[in-house]
Design a protein around this motif. Structure first.
Motif, PDB file in Angstrom:
ATOM      1  N   ILE A 143       0.849  -1.187   0.000  1.00  0.00           N
ATOM      2  CA  ILE A 143       0.000   0.000   0.000  1.00  0.00           C
ATOM      3  C   ILE A 143       0.891   1.246   0.000  1.00  0.00           C
ATOM      4  O   ILE A 143       1.848   1.331   0.779  1.00  0.00           O
ATOM      5  N   VAL A 144       0.550   2.184  -0.888  1.00  0.00           N
ATOM      6  CA  VAL A 144       1.308   3.434  -0.950  1.00  0.00           C
ATOM      7  C   VAL A 144       0.367   4.612  -1.143  1.00  0.00           C
ATOM      8  O   VAL A 144      -0.732   4.466  -1.685  1.00  0.00           O
TER       9      VAL A 144
ATOM     10  N   GLU B  61      -2.922   8.575   5.017  1.00  0.00           N
ATOM     11  CA  GLU B  61      -3.987   7.573   4.985  1.00  0.00           C
ATOM     12  C   GLU B  61      -3.434   6.201   4.605  1.00  0.00           C
ATOM     13  O   GLU B  61      -3.875   5.174   5.145  1.00  0.00           O
ATOM     14  N   SER B  62      -2.464   6.161   3.708  1.00  0.00           N
ATOM     15  CA  SER B  62      -1.896   4.865   3.308  1.00  0.00           C
ATOM     16  C   SER B  62      -1.104   4.228   4.446  1.00  0.00           C
ATOM     17  O   SER B  62      -1.113   3.003   4.603  1.00  0.00           O
ATOM     18  N   HIS B  63      -0.416   5.033   5.250  1.00  0.00           N
ATOM     19  CA  HIS B  63       0.249   4.516   6.446  1.00  0.00           C
ATOM     20  C   HIS B  63      -0.781   3.851   7.364  1.00  0.00           C
ATOM     21  O   HIS B  63      -0.576   2.732   7.861  1.00  0.00           O
ATOM     22  N   ARG B  64      -1.887   4.557   7.607  1.00  0.00           N
ATOM     23  CA  ARG B  64      -2.930   4.045   8.500  1.00  0.00           C
ATOM     24  C   ARG B  64      -3.532   2.756   7.954  1.00  0.00           C
ATOM     25  O   ARG B  64      -3.712   1.773   8.688  1.00  0.00           O
TER      26      ARG B  64
ATOM     27  N   ALA C 204      -0.709  -4.951   5.745  1.00  0.00           N
ATOM     28  CA  ALA C 204      -0.035  -4.976   4.442  1.00  0.00           C
ATOM     29  C   ALA C 204       1.337  -4.309   4.550  1.00  0.00           C
ATOM     30  O   ALA C 204       1.664  -3.650   5.544  1.00  0.00           O
ATOM     31  N   ALA C 205       2.134  -4.477   3.515  1.00  0.00           N
ATOM     32  CA  ALA C 205       3.432  -3.808   3.454  1.00  0.00           C
ATOM     33  C   ALA C 205       3.223  -2.324   3.164  1.00  0.00           C
ATOM     34  O   ALA C 205       2.532  -1.962   2.220  1.00  0.00           O
ATOM     35  N   ASP C 206       3.823  -1.485   3.994  1.00  0.00           N
ATOM     36  CA  ASP C 206       3.783  -0.039   3.792  1.00  0.00           C
ATOM     37  C   ASP C 206       4.948   0.321   2.876  1.00  0.00           C
ATOM     38  O   ASP C 206       6.101   0.360   3.299  1.00  0.00           O
TER      39      ASP C 206
ATOM     40  N   GLY D  28       8.439   4.981   4.679  1.00  0.00           N
ATOM     41  CA  GLY D  28       7.983   3.844   5.462  1.00  0.00           C
ATOM     42  C   GLY D  28       9.101   2.879   5.804  1.00  0.00           C
ATOM     43  O   GLY D  28      10.288   3.171   5.632  1.00  0.00           O
ATOM     44  N   PRO D  29       8.752   1.680   6.265  1.00  0.00           N
ATOM     45  CA  PRO D  29       9.751   0.702   6.714  1.00  0.00           C
ATOM     46  C   PRO D  29      10.638   0.159   5.595  1.00  0.00           C
ATOM     47  O   PRO D  29      11.680  -0.436   5.879  1.00  0.00           O
TER      48      PRO D  29
END
Length: 297
Positions: free
Chosen positions: A58-59, A115-118, A125-127, A132-133
């Protein structure tokens, strides 16, 4: 012309006559399937996410990273969710053609990333966001452009011109230049008044009021009120002996038209590096090879 080992290769070519009296190496990153130079970074993220056991990435995006991630996920058999600001870019139509799930938020790019982080956290899912990570994979993927031109020029004197949005490509380039011990001034080119990398230069990084930035159909990828890698980008530019330059929409369109006359095609924002070089060359003759990164079509 040098081709990389990518599904749709980028190319590096010396362009005589593009800027009179200046040696220009045009690094054309528009020929990936997604049309975005962010595809190598997206592929690096997807490989890491898959190795970690994720089946979805997700991005948040204003367009180009979303297209790149959707393309990379589809090629690897992973699901993808792209969060976009409402009414920005292509409305997610390209990402949808790859099978990606497209969602919209009110506000701008920064709101889409938040919002994608949340959402990534909520569904496990993978951020894949640039902050991100998997940030290290993002920077490694973007750094491939420096390795490409280093091989072409064999470490000769050069300067690098990069469109400035989040500053991610600038940070990645700086990291790879340091790894190669190649002293190259890095120049960032952004939209005047609409990006904190531009407005902060040459001082410390400061965000802009969110309601101050103005987005147009030409400058959109260059606009941020808080560039996620802005502080790092300013550090790279300053340490390298480069500078930050502003390019108006008219400057972007003029650079795009010049490229088209040389049968190279980019979006106005993707031509920002050339716009910055053209303006600079009117007042000073640059030394060495000027590497211009084209980042989108």
């Amino acid at each position: 012309m040098l081709s990389q080992t990518h599904p749709v290769p980028a190319s590096a070519e010396l362009m005589d006559g593009l800027v009179p009296g200046v040696r220009v190496l045009l690094l054309d990153e528009t020929q990936y399937t997604s049309g975005s130079h962010k595809e190598p970074a997206a592929r690096a993220v997807v490989a890491k996410a898959r190795a970690d056991g994720h089946d979805r990435v997700i991005v948040g995006s204003c367009g180009s990273y979303g297209r790149a991630m959707a393309t990379a996920c589809a090629a690897a058999g992973l699901h993808c969710t792209v969060v976009l600001p409402a009414d920005w870019g292509d409305g997610g139509s390209f990402a949808e053609t790859t099978g990606a799930d497209v969602r919209f938020v009110n506000g701008g790019y920064e709101d889409a990333v938040e919002e994608s982080h949340r959402l990534a956290l909520a569904v496990g899912a993978a951020d894949g966001n640039v902050d991100g990570p998997y940030q290290d994979a993002v920077l490694s993927g973007h750094g491939e452009i420096v390795s490409t031109v280093y091989r072409v020029l064999d470490g000769a004197d050069a300067a690098l011109w990069i469109p400035a949005g989040n500053g991610t490509t600038i940070v990645a380039a700086g990291r790879q230049l340091a790894a190669l011990d190649w002293p190259v001034p890095v120049h960032g080119v952004g939209s005047p008044g609409n990006n904190p990398i531009v407005t902060s230069w040459p001082g410390p990084y400061r965000t802009l009021p969110a309601d101050q930035v103005v987005t147009t159909v030409h400058n959109e990828p260059l606009v941020n009120w808080d560039a996620l890698h802005g502080p790092g980008a300013l550090t790279v530019i300053t340490a390298s002996g480069g500078a930050v330059h502003a390019a108006t929409d008219d400057d972007l369109l003029a650079a795009q038209a010049l490229l088209a006359r040389h049968r190279r095609y980019a979006s106005p924002s993707g031509a920002a590096g050339l716009a910055g070089l053209l303006a600079h060359a009117r007042f000073a003759r640059p030394d060495g090879v000027q590497i211009v990164l084209l980042t989108g079509r």
